[in-house]
Design a protein around this motif. Structure first.
Motif, mmCIF file in Angstrom:
data_model
loop_
_atom_site.group_PDB
_atom_site.id
_atom_site.type_symbol
_atom_site.label_atom_id
_atom_site.label_comp_id
_atom_site.label_asym_id
_atom_site.label_seq_id
_atom_site.Cartn_x
_atom_site.Cartn_y
_atom_site.Cartn_z
ATOM 1 N N ARG A 175 50.307 38.715 44.482
ATOM 2 C CA ARG A 175 49.657 38.276 42.967
ATOM 3 C C ARG A 175 48.742 37.252 43.006
ATOM 4 N NH1 ARG A 175 50.887 42.872 39.941
ATOM 5 N NH2 ARG A 175 52.920 43.465 40.014
ATOM 6 N N VAL B 144 45.067 36.068 42.469
ATOM 7 C CA VAL B 144 44.100 36.229 41.832
ATOM 8 C C VAL B 144 42.903 35.795 42.575
ATOM 9 C CG1 VAL B 144 42.640 35.940 40.031
ATOM 10 C CG2 VAL B 144 45.111 36.547 39.759
ATOM 11 N N ARG C 280 40.764 41.218 39.450
ATOM 12 C CA ARG C 280 41.772 40.164 38.894
ATOM 13 C C ARG C 280 42.708 40.868 37.865
ATOM 14 N NH1 ARG C 280 42.115 37.434 33.955
ATOM 15 N NH2 ARG C 280 40.742 38.800 32.943
#
Length: 242
Positions: free
Chosen positions: A218, A220, A121
Motif C-alpha cells: 500500500r 502509493v 494510485r
C-alpha cells in the motif's frame, strides 16, 4: 461447403484490405461468437478444423482471426489457441477498432501517461486483498517467461488490466481496456519484436515485481513513481526507434 454470410456482421475499416472469402469467415465466426455458440472464455476450434469446416484455406482463417483479435473479439495465447473475449451482453462500439487503428505510438503513450499514474494510485488504495493475491499469481507466471515475447506481452496486459480493475472504478478500467486494445495495432508488435530481448524481458520482470511489492504494501508514492519511470523508459525506446 464454403462459408456463407450471416446477418451478424462486424464493421471493418473501409481502408482495411480484407479478401472477400476472409470477410465471410469473419462474419461467420463473429455471428457464432455473438450468439454464444462460442461463449466468452471458450477456445475456438483450431485453424485446421475451421478451415475444413468452412471450406476455406488455413491462411484465410488466419487472416480472419487476425481481424477478430485486432477488434478485441478473441485473444490468442501462444501454444494454447484462440479464446473468445467478446461479451454479447456488452457489445463493443463499432468505432473502437477505427479509434485503435488511428492511434499512433505517441498518442498511445500520452494516454497511458494520463491514465496509469491514477490507476496505480487508486489500485494501491482500493485493491482488495484477494485481488492482490490473484495479481501475485499472474506476476509469477510473467516471471517464468524467458524468451517468448507473445506470452510475456499477454501476461503483462493481464497484469495491467487486473491493476486497472483493482481501482474499483469500472469506467476508468474500461478506458484502460481501450488503451490496451489500441496497443494491439501493428506498430506495437513491431516495437516489441525489436525491443523485447531476453535481457529486457528480465529487466521488465524485476520492475513489475517492484510494482507489485508497492501495491501489496500500500505504498502509493513508490507505485506511482514506478509508473512514471516505466513510461519514461518506454518513451526513450520509442524515440530511439524513430
Amino acid at each position: 461447403m464454403a462459408a456463407s454470410p450471416t446477418d451478424e456482421t462486424m464493421p471493418i475499416d473501409p481502408d482495411q484490405s480484407i479478401g472477400a472469402t476472409a470477410r465471410v469467415v469473419i462474419d461467420t465466426l463473429f455471428a457464432r461468437i455473438k450468439s454464444e455458440e462460442y461463449p466468452v472464455d471458450t477456445r475456438l476450434p483450431s485453424e485446421r478444423t475451421l478451415a475444413s469446416e468452412l471450406g476455406v484455406a488455413r491462411n484465410t482463417v488466419r487472416e480472419a482471426l487476425d481481424v477478430l483479435e485486432a477488434r478485441g473479439v478473441i485473444r490468442r495465447r501462444a501454444g494454447s489457441g484462440s479464446f473468445v473475449t467478446y461479451r454479447s451482453d456488452t457489445p463493443q462500439s463499432p468505432s473502437v477498432g477505427s479509434i485503435a487503428s488511428e492511434t499512433s505510438p505517441l498518442d498511445h503513450l500520452v494516454v497511458r501517461g494520463i491514465l496509469e499514474p491514477e490507476i496505480v494510485r487508486l489500485a494501491v488504495i482500493n485493491m482488495p486483498p484477494r485481488a492482490i493475491e490473484d495479481l501475485d499469481k499472474t506476476l509469477s507466471r510473467l516471471e517464468a517467461v524467458r524468451t517468448d515475447v507473445a506470452e510475456f506481452v499477454q501476461l503483462e496486459e493481464e497484469m495491467l488490466l487486473k491493476i486497472a480493475r483493482g481501482t474499483e472504478n469500472p469506467l476508468l478500467a474500461s478506458c484502460y481496456e481501450l488503451a490496451i486494445e489500441a496497443s494491439h495495432q501493428s506498430f506495437r508488435s513491431a516495437l516489441l519484436r525489436r525491443h523485447l530481448t531476453p535481457n529486457r524481458i528480465q529487466d521488465a520482470q524485476r520492475r513489475y515485481n517492484t510494482l507489485f511489492n508497492a501495491i501489496a504494501s500500500r505504498d502509493v508514492e513508490a507505485a506511482v513513481e514506478f509508473v512514471k519511470l516505466n513510461l519514461m523508459e518506454e518513451n526513450r525506446l520509442l524515440l530511439q526507434d524513430d
